[in-house]
Design a protein around this motif. Structure first.
Motif, PDB file in Angstrom:
ATOM      1  N   VAL A   1       0.845  -1.193   0.000  1.00  0.00           N
ATOM      2  CA  VAL A   1       0.000   0.000   0.000  1.00  0.00           C
ATOM      3  C   VAL A   1       0.886   1.251   0.000  1.00  0.00           C
ATOM      4  CG1 VAL A   1      -1.494   1.356   1.562  1.00  0.00           C
ATOM      5  CG2 VAL A   1      -2.067  -1.015   0.995  1.00  0.00           C
ATOM      6  N   SER A   2       0.396   2.326  -0.641  1.00  0.00           N
ATOM      7  CA  SER A   2       1.198   3.559  -0.703  1.00  0.00           C
ATOM      8  C   SER A   2       1.303   4.192   0.678  1.00  0.00           C
ATOM      9  CB  SER A   2       0.569   4.560  -1.666  1.00  0.00           C
ATOM     10  OG  SER A   2       1.318   5.767  -1.620  1.00  0.00           O
ATOM     11  N   LEU A   3       2.542   4.427   1.090  1.00  0.00           N
ATOM     12  CA  LEU A   3       2.763   5.110   2.370  1.00  0.00           C
ATOM     13  C   LEU A   3       2.445   6.600   2.262  1.00  0.00           C
ATOM     14  CD1 LEU A   3       6.085   3.368   3.476  1.00  0.00           C
ATOM     15  CD2 LEU A   3       3.804   3.035   4.467  1.00  0.00           C
ATOM     16  N   ALA A   4       2.222   7.090   1.031  1.00  0.00           N
ATOM     17  CA  ALA A   4       1.883   8.511   0.876  1.00  0.00           C
ATOM     18  C   ALA A   4       0.525   8.821   1.506  1.00  0.00           C
ATOM     19  CB  ALA A   4       1.890   8.902  -0.596  1.00  0.00           C
ATOM     20  N   LEU A   5      -0.261   7.761   1.796  1.00  0.00           N
ATOM     21  CA  LEU A   5      -1.528   7.958   2.516  1.00  0.00           C
ATOM     22  C   LEU A   5      -1.338   7.827   4.022  1.00  0.00           C
ATOM     23  CD1 LEU A   5      -3.838   5.724   0.270  1.00  0.00           C
ATOM     24  CD2 LEU A   5      -3.715   8.223   0.288  1.00  0.00           C
ATOM     25  N   GLY A   6      -0.109   7.556   4.443  1.00  0.00           N
ATOM     26  CA  GLY A   6       0.135   7.143   5.819  1.00  0.00           C
ATOM     27  C   GLY A   6       0.041   8.261   6.841  1.00  0.00           C
ATOM     28  N   ARG A   7       0.035   7.834   8.089  1.00  0.00           N
ATOM     29  CA  ARG A   7       0.013   8.760   9.225  1.00  0.00           C
ATOM     30  C   ARG A   7       1.456   9.079   9.604  1.00  0.00           C
ATOM     31  NH1 ARG A   7      -4.911   8.501  12.020  1.00  0.00           N
ATOM     32  NH2 ARG A   7      -3.856   9.274  13.869  1.00  0.00           N
ATOM     33  N   VAL A   8       1.787  10.371   9.653  1.00  0.00           N
ATOM     34  CA  VAL A   8       3.136  10.779  10.057  1.00  0.00           C
ATOM     35  C   VAL A   8       3.040  11.201  11.514  1.00  0.00           C
ATOM     36  CG1 VAL A   8       5.105  12.254   9.545  1.00  0.00           C
ATOM     37  CG2 VAL A   8       3.595  11.528   7.695  1.00  0.00           C
ATOM     38  N   GLU A   9       3.615  10.388  12.395  1.00  0.00           N
ATOM     39  CA  GLU A   9       3.418  10.615  13.823  1.00  0.00           C
ATOM     40  C   GLU A   9       4.474   9.848  14.605  1.00  0.00           C
ATOM     41  OE1 GLU A   9      -0.528   9.048  14.150  1.00  0.00           O
ATOM     42  OE2 GLU A   9       0.147   6.973  14.095  1.00  0.00           O
ATOM     43  N   ASN A  10       4.740  10.289  15.813  1.00  0.00           N
ATOM     44  CA  ASN A  10       5.624   9.571  16.737  1.00  0.00           C
ATOM     45  C   ASN A  10       6.933   9.131  16.088  1.00  0.00           C
ATOM     46  OD1 ASN A  10       3.590   9.811  18.668  1.00  0.00           O
ATOM     47  ND2 ASN A  10       2.614   7.902  17.974  1.00  0.00           N
ATOM     48  N   CYS A  11       7.578  10.079  15.408  1.00  0.00           N
ATOM     49  CA  CYS A  11       8.892   9.835  14.809  1.00  0.00           C
ATOM     50  C   CYS A  11       8.880   8.729  13.754  1.00  0.00           C
ATOM     51  CB  CYS A  11       9.931   9.543  15.875  1.00  0.00           C
ATOM     52  SG  CYS A  11      10.500  11.053  16.678  1.00  0.00           S
ATOM     53  N   GLY A  12       7.814   8.676  12.966  1.00  0.00           N
ATOM     54  CA  GLY A  12       7.785   7.702  11.893  1.00  0.00           C
ATOM     55  C   GLY A  12       6.580   7.898  11.001  1.00  0.00           C
ATOM     56  N   ILE A  13       6.504   7.060   9.950  1.00  0.00           N
ATOM     57  CA  ILE A  13       5.329   7.071   9.079  1.00  0.00           C
ATOM     58  C   ILE A  13       4.669   5.703   9.191  1.00  0.00           C
ATOM     59  CG2 ILE A  13       6.610   6.378   6.981  1.00  0.00           C
ATOM     60  CD1 ILE A  13       4.712   8.349   5.460  1.00  0.00           C
ATOM     61  N   ARG A  14       3.334   5.721   9.330  1.00  0.00           N
ATOM     62  CA  ARG A  14       2.600   4.500   9.632  1.00  0.00           C
ATOM     63  C   ARG A  14       1.648   4.187   8.487  1.00  0.00           C
ATOM     64  NH1 ARG A  14       1.632   1.789  14.426  1.00  0.00           N
ATOM     65  NH2 ARG A  14       2.326   3.424  15.860  1.00  0.00           N
ATOM     66  N   CYS A  15       1.730   2.954   7.966  1.00  0.00           N
ATOM     67  CA  CYS A  15       0.849   2.524   6.886  1.00  0.00           C
ATOM     68  C   CYS A  15      -0.575   2.402   7.422  1.00  0.00           C
ATOM     69  CB  CYS A  15       1.329   1.191   6.326  1.00  0.00           C
ATOM     70  SG  CYS A  15       0.307   0.559   4.967  1.00  0.00           S
ATOM     71  N   LEU A  16      -1.546   2.840   6.607  1.00  0.00           N
ATOM     72  CA  LEU A  16      -2.940   2.781   7.051  1.00  0.00           C
ATOM     73  C   LEU A  16      -3.455   1.351   7.138  1.00  0.00           C
ATOM     74  CD1 LEU A  16      -4.698   5.589   4.960  1.00  0.00           C
ATOM     75  CD2 LEU A  16      -3.745   5.727   7.260  1.00  0.00           C
ATOM     76  N   TYR A  17      -2.891   0.457   6.321  1.00  0.00           N
ATOM     77  CA  TYR A  17      -3.499  -0.859   6.120  1.00  0.00           C
ATOM     78  C   TYR A  17      -3.421  -1.713   7.399  1.00  0.00           C
ATOM     79  CZ  TYR A  17      -4.908  -4.595   2.795  1.00  0.00           C
ATOM     80  OH  TYR A  17      -5.566  -5.575   2.094  1.00  0.00           O
ATOM     81  N   HIS A  18      -2.207  -1.975   7.887  1.00  0.00           N
ATOM     82  CA  HIS A  18      -2.053  -2.793   9.084  1.00  0.00           C
ATOM     83  C   HIS A  18      -1.222  -2.100  10.152  1.00  0.00           C
ATOM     84  CE1 HIS A  18      -2.756  -5.565   5.697  1.00  0.00           C
ATOM     85  NE2 HIS A  18      -3.546  -6.183   6.554  1.00  0.00           N
TER      86      HIS A  18
END
Lengths: 433, 107
Positions: A75-92
């Motif tokens: 899944v594209s990480l460009a949709l991800g949550r940028v938080e807590n010193c990282g980027i988080r994939c929405l999927y899992h």
């Protein structure tokens, strides 16, 4: 003209191409620092050399460049949550740090997995208002380049990114083509063209300003460690004693994607960075010894018109549904029906189609510096495919490389003496082509 | 269509490790890597600096499937078919072991 095979070699930049392999030996800009304004802001979905990346600034302000697609299941990480010193994939919910460390895998409890694996991440240099990266073999990563615009106050620098739907070489060739300046950019170079007389532009900010009217400049080229530099010699006014003069303008070409265009008060560093075979990000960095006005530079470039460009997505908008935006009602007072130097250059590159067929062209002597650009790029690719370093790889310090705005010298006086830092830049024996 | 094999029970997956000490010989380099009881072949190889592709570490994805040149695998994965198990010429090193304390891999 080129053979079809040469044109392919020069224009294809993917991972499995000769040019793509050569370009991957260098640090290249991937976006501007201003596109990542603050911690945990929106991630950017970016392309570079035919590959896709997600670029983000974490909670601590560090920039991360990762493969766009999550290593778990794509899944594209460009949709991800940028938080807590990282980027988080929405999927899992897998979360990655800027260096690719796997911080969290909510649907996979095995800590050894997170310790043993890393997401593909690429090195980052934030300097000169640009974010640079290196996509090549980590074992051969060169030191990051040093340019004059990377030091000094931010107020002395203007950074522009422009994404244009054309192969990088079409834009790069325009930057090594002195003879088009006095014609395509007539409104910048000679605003009285419609009266069939020449009026020099007294504008220290303007890279299109020419001191004299002579659209058949004689070109002289010299190879350097960074690529080559060339001088366009136009007929100048005779000195008082009748000595004939040249008005000269020197442009260094910094392989594989750079050049420096002169204006009287500023140097315009330009990098034509391929996003893919058919889209190019042009980075323009105007820099000088005094504060520079961004609005003024955007106006000179023709990028103050929101129909063509805006600072948010940086995309240059021009398509044939409205003749690329040309205003033909203005042709009596505007040579092009467009406005500003970069707008004109970008529109013409788009007009050629995504990749121009160079087997059909008819080049002339005024195109010498363009032909030399192709020759040096092909030489560099051949060197690299033969196991040697590409041209310019060992040039790290560009701080003394200069362009020279229109300067009058007696005919016969060596022009190289006016740009002494160009010939003795520390570098390799790549000079001997 | 072959029948889907039941995934191993959780307890068994957590024990994705060899039951007894084992020597893994690497044909490409001639190196021998010792795998202690309770450790997996994969982890022993990674610790020894051998670059083996892997992902799930539980015998379900097949990323670490490796060719067996000699020795008899003791399969514990849920990827290989019955015929592939019987052939004995490949092994998922993340979770499987070997009979007789020795196996030679195409690494």
């Amino acid at each position: 003209m080129l053979t079809a095979a040469e044109n392919e070699t020069l224009t294809r930049v993917g991972p499995d191409t000769p040019m793509g392999r050569m370009l991957r030996r260098f640090w290249l800009p991937i976006c501007t620092a201003a596109q990542l304004p603050g911690p945990d802001g929106d991630p950017l979905r970016l392309r570079l050399l035919g590959e896709s990346f997600v670029v983000f600034r974490d909670s601590a302000g560090r920039v991360g460049i990762l493969d766009e697609f999550c290593m778990h299941r794509g899944v594209s990480l460009a949709l991800g949550r940028v938080e807590n010193c990282g980027i988080r994939c929405l999927y899992h919910g897998w979360q990655f740090a800027v260096d690719g460390t796997i911080m969290d895998t909510p649907n996979h409890g095995n800590p050894r997995f997170r310790e043993r694996l890393k997401a593909p991440a690429f090195p980052v240099l934030e300097a000169g208002g640009l974010v640079w990266t290196y996509l090549g073999d980590p074992k051969r990563q060169p030191p990051p380049p040093r340019y004059g615009f990377m030091t000094g106050p931010d107020s002395n620098r203007v950074v522009i990114r422009l994404n244009t739907a054309a192969n990088y070489l079409q834009l790069y060739e325009g930057g090594t083509d002195s003879s088009h300046v006095g014609i395509l950019h007539s409104n910048s170079a000679n605003p009285s063209w419609m009266f069939h007389r020449f009026t020099p532009v007294e504008d220290e900010d303007n890279p299109g300003a020419l001191a004299v009217s002579d659209n058949v400049p004689a070109l002289d080229l010299e190879d350097t460690a960074f690529g080559y530099h060339y001088v366009a010699k136009r007929q100048g006014p005779p000195e008082r004693d009748g000595t004939p003069t040249h008005s000269i303008r020197v442009t260094p070409v910094l392989l594989p994607v750079g050049r420096i265009i002169p204006a009287p008060a500023y140097q315009f560093f330009v990098f034509e960075v391929p996003q893919s075979d058919t889209v190019t990000s042009t980075y323009i960095v105007a820099h000088g010894e005094r504060p520079i006005d961004r609005g003024r530079i955007l106006a000179l470039m023709g990028l103050d018109d929101p129909r063509f460009w805006n600072d948010r997505d940086c995309d240059f908008r021009a398509d044939w549904s409205n003749r690329l935006g040309q205003d033909r009602a203005r042709l009596h007072e505007s040579w092009t029906g467009f406005g500003g130097i970069e707008q004109e250059d970008a529109v013409l590159a788009v007009s050629m189609g995504p990749i121009v067929d160079r087997t059909k062209e008819h080049v002339v002597a005024a195109d010498r510096a363009v032909l030399h650009l192709r020759a040096r790029l092909l030489e560099s690719v051949r060197r690299h495919e033969d196991g040697l370093d590409p041209i310019g790889l060992d040039v790290i310090d560009y701080t003394r490389v200069r362009s020279l705005p229109d300067t009058t010298i007696p005919v016969g006086q060596p022009w190289q003496a006016l740009v002494p830092g160009n010939a003795d830049v520390p570098g390799s024996a790549a000079v001997a082509g | 269509m072959r029948p889907v094999e039941a995934a191993p029970e959780r307890a068994e997956r957590d024990g994705a490790a060899v039951d007894e000490e084992l020597v893994v010989e690497l044909a490409a380099t001639g190196r021998a890597v010792l795998v202690s009881a309770g450790e997996s072949i994969l982890e022993a190889l990674l610790d020894a600096g051998v670059d083996v592709p892997f992902s799930c570490m539980e015998g379900i994805c097949g990323s670490c499937r490796t060719t067996v040149l000699d020795g008899v695998p003791r399969h514990r994965d849920s990827v290989l078919t019955a015929a592939e198990r019987a052939a004995g010429d490949s092994i998922l090193v993340c979770c499987s072991g070997a009979e007789g304390g020795r196996i030679v891999l195409d690494l």
